[in-house]
Design a protein around this motif. Structure first.
Motif, PDB file in Angstrom:
ATOM      1  N   LYS A  26       1.048  -1.089  -0.126  1.00  0.00           N
ATOM      2  CA  LYS A  26      -0.046  -0.021   0.121  1.00  0.00           C
ATOM      3  C   LYS A  26       0.934   1.170   0.027  1.00  0.00           C
ATOM      4  CE  LYS A  26      -3.764  -2.263   0.236  1.00  0.00           C
ATOM      5  NZ  LYS A  26      -4.775  -2.477  -0.721  1.00  0.00           N
ATOM      6  N   TRP A  27       2.139   1.353  -0.599  1.00  0.00           N
ATOM      7  CA  TRP A  27       2.923   2.460  -0.440  1.00  0.00           C
ATOM      8  C   TRP A  27       2.314   3.503  -1.052  1.00  0.00           C
ATOM      9  CZ3 TRP A  27       5.044   4.443  -4.849  1.00  0.00           C
ATOM     10  CH2 TRP A  27       4.783   3.746  -6.127  1.00  0.00           C
ATOM     11  N   ARG A  28       1.528   3.348  -2.259  1.00  0.00           N
ATOM     12  CA  ARG A  28       0.772   4.562  -3.050  1.00  0.00           C
ATOM     13  C   ARG A  28       0.067   5.193  -2.080  1.00  0.00           C
ATOM     14  NH1 ARG A  28       1.149   0.112  -6.268  1.00  0.00           N
ATOM     15  NH2 ARG A  28       2.354   0.379  -8.246  1.00  0.00           N
ATOM     16  N   TYR A  29      -0.854   4.644  -1.349  1.00  0.00           N
ATOM     17  CA  TYR A  29      -1.649   5.228  -0.356  1.00  0.00           C
ATOM     18  C   TYR A  29      -0.837   6.079   0.418  1.00  0.00           C
ATOM     19  CZ  TYR A  29      -5.214   1.946  -2.485  1.00  0.00           C
ATOM     20  OH  TYR A  29      -5.917   1.525  -3.259  1.00  0.00           O
ATOM     21  N   ALA A  30       0.182   5.598   0.901  1.00  0.00           N
ATOM     22  CA  ALA A  30       1.241   6.235   1.903  1.00  0.00           C
ATOM     23  C   ALA A  30       1.599   7.335   1.478  1.00  0.00           C
ATOM     24  CB  ALA A  30       2.249   5.160   2.418  1.00  0.00           C
ATOM     25  N   VAL A  31       1.900   7.503  -0.100  1.00  0.00           N
ATOM     26  CA  VAL A  31       2.714   8.443  -0.642  1.00  0.00           C
ATOM     27  C   VAL A  31       1.431   9.684  -0.628  1.00  0.00           C
ATOM     28  CG1 VAL A  31       3.550   9.629  -2.865  1.00  0.00           C
ATOM     29  CG2 VAL A  31       4.371   7.453  -1.985  1.00  0.00           C
ATOM     30  N   VAL A  32       0.312   9.378  -1.044  1.00  0.00           N
ATOM     31  CA  VAL A  32      -0.649  10.446  -0.974  1.00  0.00           C
ATOM     32  C   VAL A  32      -1.092  10.917   0.351  1.00  0.00           C
ATOM     33  CG1 VAL A  32      -3.322  10.549  -1.551  1.00  0.00           C
ATOM     34  CG2 VAL A  32      -1.945   9.289  -2.958  1.00  0.00           C
ATOM     35  N   ALA A  33      -1.257   9.899   1.355  1.00  0.00           N
ATOM     36  CA  ALA A  33      -1.488  10.539   2.735  1.00  0.00           C
ATOM     37  C   ALA A  33      -0.241  11.513   3.156  1.00  0.00           C
ATOM     38  CB  ALA A  33      -1.331   9.143   3.704  1.00  0.00           C
ATOM     39  N   ILE A  34       0.897  11.316   2.704  1.00  0.00           N
ATOM     40  CA  ILE A  34       2.014  12.097   3.327  1.00  0.00           C
ATOM     41  C   ILE A  34       1.873  13.312   2.740  1.00  0.00           C
ATOM     42  CG2 ILE A  34       4.564  12.491   2.875  1.00  0.00           C
ATOM     43  CD1 ILE A  34       4.935   9.514   3.261  1.00  0.00           C
ATOM     44  N   PHE A  35       1.497  13.565   1.563  1.00  0.00           N
ATOM     45  CA  PHE A  35       1.325  14.756   0.754  1.00  0.00           C
ATOM     46  C   PHE A  35      -0.043  15.721   1.172  1.00  0.00           C
ATOM     47  CE2 PHE A  35       4.533  13.345  -2.660  1.00  0.00           C
ATOM     48  CZ  PHE A  35       5.224  14.605  -2.877  1.00  0.00           C
ATOM     49  N   VAL A  36      -1.147  14.774   1.520  1.00  0.00           N
ATOM     50  CA  VAL A  36      -2.052  15.551   2.212  1.00  0.00           C
ATOM     51  C   VAL A  36      -1.932  16.097   3.483  1.00  0.00           C
ATOM     52  CG1 VAL A  36      -4.208  14.941   3.142  1.00  0.00           C
ATOM     53  CG2 VAL A  36      -3.824  14.244   1.030  1.00  0.00           C
ATOM     54  N   PHE A  55       6.914  24.279  -3.148  1.00  0.00           N
ATOM     55  CA  PHE A  55       8.395  24.211  -2.565  1.00  0.00           C
ATOM     56  C   PHE A  55       8.522  23.515  -1.150  1.00  0.00           C
ATOM     57  CE2 PHE A  55      12.325  25.849  -0.776  1.00  0.00           C
ATOM     58  CZ  PHE A  55      13.284  25.209  -1.541  1.00  0.00           C
ATOM     59  N   THR A  56       7.706  24.164  -0.071  1.00  0.00           N
ATOM     60  CA  THR A  56       7.693  23.897   1.111  1.00  0.00           C
ATOM     61  C   THR A  56       7.151  22.427   1.339  1.00  0.00           C
ATOM     62  OG1 THR A  56       5.931  25.374   1.422  1.00  0.00           O
ATOM     63  CG2 THR A  56       7.994  26.211   2.029  1.00  0.00           C
ATOM     64  N   GLN A  57       5.960  22.334   0.522  1.00  0.00           N
ATOM     65  CA  GLN A  57       5.300  20.823   0.707  1.00  0.00           C
ATOM     66  C   GLN A  57       6.249  20.012   0.084  1.00  0.00           C
ATOM     67  OE1 GLN A  57       1.657  20.739  -1.077  1.00  0.00           O
ATOM     68  NE2 GLN A  57       0.694  22.499  -0.030  1.00  0.00           N
ATOM     69  N   ILE A  58       7.212  20.001  -0.869  1.00  0.00           N
ATOM     70  CA  ILE A  58       8.066  18.990  -1.207  1.00  0.00           C
ATOM     71  C   ILE A  58       9.027  18.972  -0.335  1.00  0.00           C
ATOM     72  CG2 ILE A  58       9.981  18.672  -2.893  1.00  0.00           C
ATOM     73  CD1 ILE A  58       8.167  19.855  -5.151  1.00  0.00           C
ATOM     74  N   MET A  59       9.643  20.080   0.589  1.00  0.00           N
ATOM     75  CA  MET A  59      10.452  19.778   1.613  1.00  0.00           C
ATOM     76  C   MET A  59       9.909  18.935   2.603  1.00  0.00           C
ATOM     77  SD  MET A  59      12.585  23.537   1.904  1.00  0.00           S
ATOM     78  CE  MET A  59      13.545  22.966   3.237  1.00  0.00           C
ATOM     79  N   TRP A  60       8.746  19.154   2.857  1.00  0.00           N
ATOM     80  CA  TRP A  60       8.080  18.427   3.853  1.00  0.00           C
ATOM     81  C   TRP A  60       7.805  16.806   3.669  1.00  0.00           C
ATOM     82  CZ3 TRP A  60       5.771  18.787   8.619  1.00  0.00           C
ATOM     83  CH2 TRP A  60       4.835  17.804   8.986  1.00  0.00           C
ATOM     84  N   ALA A  61       7.389  16.654   2.243  1.00  0.00           N
ATOM     85  CA  ALA A  61       7.038  15.398   1.950  1.00  0.00           C
ATOM     86  C   ALA A  61       8.446  14.484   1.669  1.00  0.00           C
ATOM     87  CB  ALA A  61       6.212  15.296   0.806  1.00  0.00           C
ATOM     88  N   ALA A  62       9.432  15.214   1.291  1.00  0.00           N
ATOM     89  CA  ALA A  62      10.710  14.326   0.634  1.00  0.00           C
ATOM     90  C   ALA A  62      11.195  13.553   2.029  1.00  0.00           C
ATOM     91  CB  ALA A  62      11.429  15.391  -0.009  1.00  0.00           C
ATOM     92  N   PRO A  63      11.631  14.360   2.987  1.00  0.00           N
ATOM     93  CA  PRO A  63      11.959  13.461   4.177  1.00  0.00           C
ATOM     94  C   PRO A  63      11.218  12.215   4.614  1.00  0.00           C
ATOM     95  CG  PRO A  63      11.461  15.434   4.983  1.00  0.00           C
ATOM     96  CD  PRO A  63      11.397  15.612   3.686  1.00  0.00           C
ATOM     97  N   LEU A  64       9.904  12.550   4.574  1.00  0.00           N
ATOM     98  CA  LEU A  64       8.845  11.392   5.120  1.00  0.00           C
ATOM     99  C   LEU A  64       8.924  10.226   4.238  1.00  0.00           C
ATOM    100  CD1 LEU A  64       5.671  13.806   6.344  1.00  0.00           C
ATOM    101  CD2 LEU A  64       7.868  12.638   7.620  1.00  0.00           C
ATOM    102  N   LEU A  65       8.775  10.579   2.888  1.00  0.00           N
ATOM    103  CA  LEU A  65       9.079   9.551   1.606  1.00  0.00           C
ATOM    104  C   LEU A  65      10.364   8.603   2.098  1.00  0.00           C
ATOM    105  CD1 LEU A  65       8.198  11.321  -1.398  1.00  0.00           C
ATOM    106  CD2 LEU A  65       6.517   9.847   0.003  1.00  0.00           C
TER     107      LEU A  65
END
Length: 303
Positions: free
Chosen positions: A213-223, A234-244
């Motif tokens: 279910k990694w695809r759902y995890a990626v969507v949840a991280i960006f949400v 830009f800041t959302q990518i900075m937030w999501a990148a380390p979580l991924l």
């Protein structure tokens, strides 16, 4: 007039009140110790905020700002009570957090009687590494926020305000709440490897489900990032990148832990006997039969 709460809710509230009362009664003789711990945490944080924390936080905020932007930027108190009340609120929360484990420890007897204490406590040699790892992960999340995320984000936000023709004067209350919210969100997000590994190891959530279910995890991280970070890509990518990255590391760590657990179960003697009881019993029965056949001959030799 009937109550607006249903029976289950009223029962839960009543049980909560009874439990809280039992906890306080159980820890009554030690409440002075709990209060001393609370007071130490309260005064320690209050004095730290007065002595240098504000200056340090402002330094983090302006770390990436050019000199001309820093000259236009400032953090202001909008009312006479902003700073003192904010320091008191933060210190109060810190004191409660510090004193809560002490209160729970002294009221453990009441919690045991009501079934709110774990029946099989985790051995100390297992609990200490888990707590230390959790602390290290929390500090790592905070370090990412203060060393990289906050300086870049605040530079972007202040520069955007100046380019729009506004002076970036931020309220100390709103600015502090924003920083604290993101700080705890980074610290909690950094617990992902520990949480996923624990759920997979205990079997509550199978490792394969996290993997598939990694695809759902990626969507949840960006949400999640869209809620807790400014609404720019830009800041959302900075937030999501380390979580991924953390999610990928969590999958690797969980796979390692689950593989070790399953391997130890397969290699354990008890596990081998349970799965191969027929093959194990056959030589035993054959040995007993041969011994029984040879027993008269052995008896004659002894005599």
């Amino acid at each position: 007039m009937s109550s607006a709460l249903d029976d289950d809710t009223q029962r839960a509230i009543a049980e909560g009140r009874e439990t809280a009362g039992a906890v306080l009664r159980s820890a009554q003789k030690d409440l002075q110790k709990v209060f001393v711990v609370f007071l130490v945490g309260f005064l320690g944080v209050f004095m730290a905020l007065r002595r240098g924390v504000w200056v340090w936080l402002k330094g983090v905020t302006t770390q990436r700002m050019p000199a001309e932007l820093q000259s236009q930027f400032d953090i202001i108190a909008q009312t006479p009570f902003d700073v003192i009340l904010l320091q008191a609120k933060i210190s109060l929360v810190a004191g409660i957090i510090v004193a809560s484990p002490v209160l729970v420890y002294f009221s453990r007897d009441a919690l045991k009687e009501r079934g709110h204490w774990p029946e099989v406590p985790i051995p100390l040699w297992k609990a200490v590494p888990i707590v230390l790892l959790s602390g290290v992960l929390f500090m790592g999340g905070m370090a990412y926020g203060y060393l990289l995320f906050f300086p870049i984000m605040f530079n972007f936000l202040a520069g955007n305000a100046v380019s729009a023709g506004f002076a970036p004067y931020w309220s100390i209350v709103l600015w502090t709440e924003f920083v604290l919210l993101l700080t705890f969100s980074f610290g909690l997000a950094a617990q992902m490897p520990l949480a996923i590994t624990g759920l997979s190891y205990t079997g509550i959530v199978p490792y394969e489900q996290f993997r598939d279910k990694w695809r759902y995890a990626v969507v949840a991280i960006f949400v999640f990032g869209a809620v807790f970070s400014p609404p720019d890509p830009f800041t959302q990518i900075m937030w999501a990148a380390p979580l991924l990255v953390l999610y990928g590391f969590s999958l690797y760590l969980a796979k390692f832990a689950v593989t070790m657990k399953r391997g130890s179960e397969r290699l354990s003697a008890a596990g081998v006997l349970r799965r191969n009881w027929n093959a194990t019993a056959a030589p035993l029965v054959a040995g007993v039969a041969v011994g029984a056949l040879q027993w008269p001959t052995l008896f004659e030799v002894i005599l």
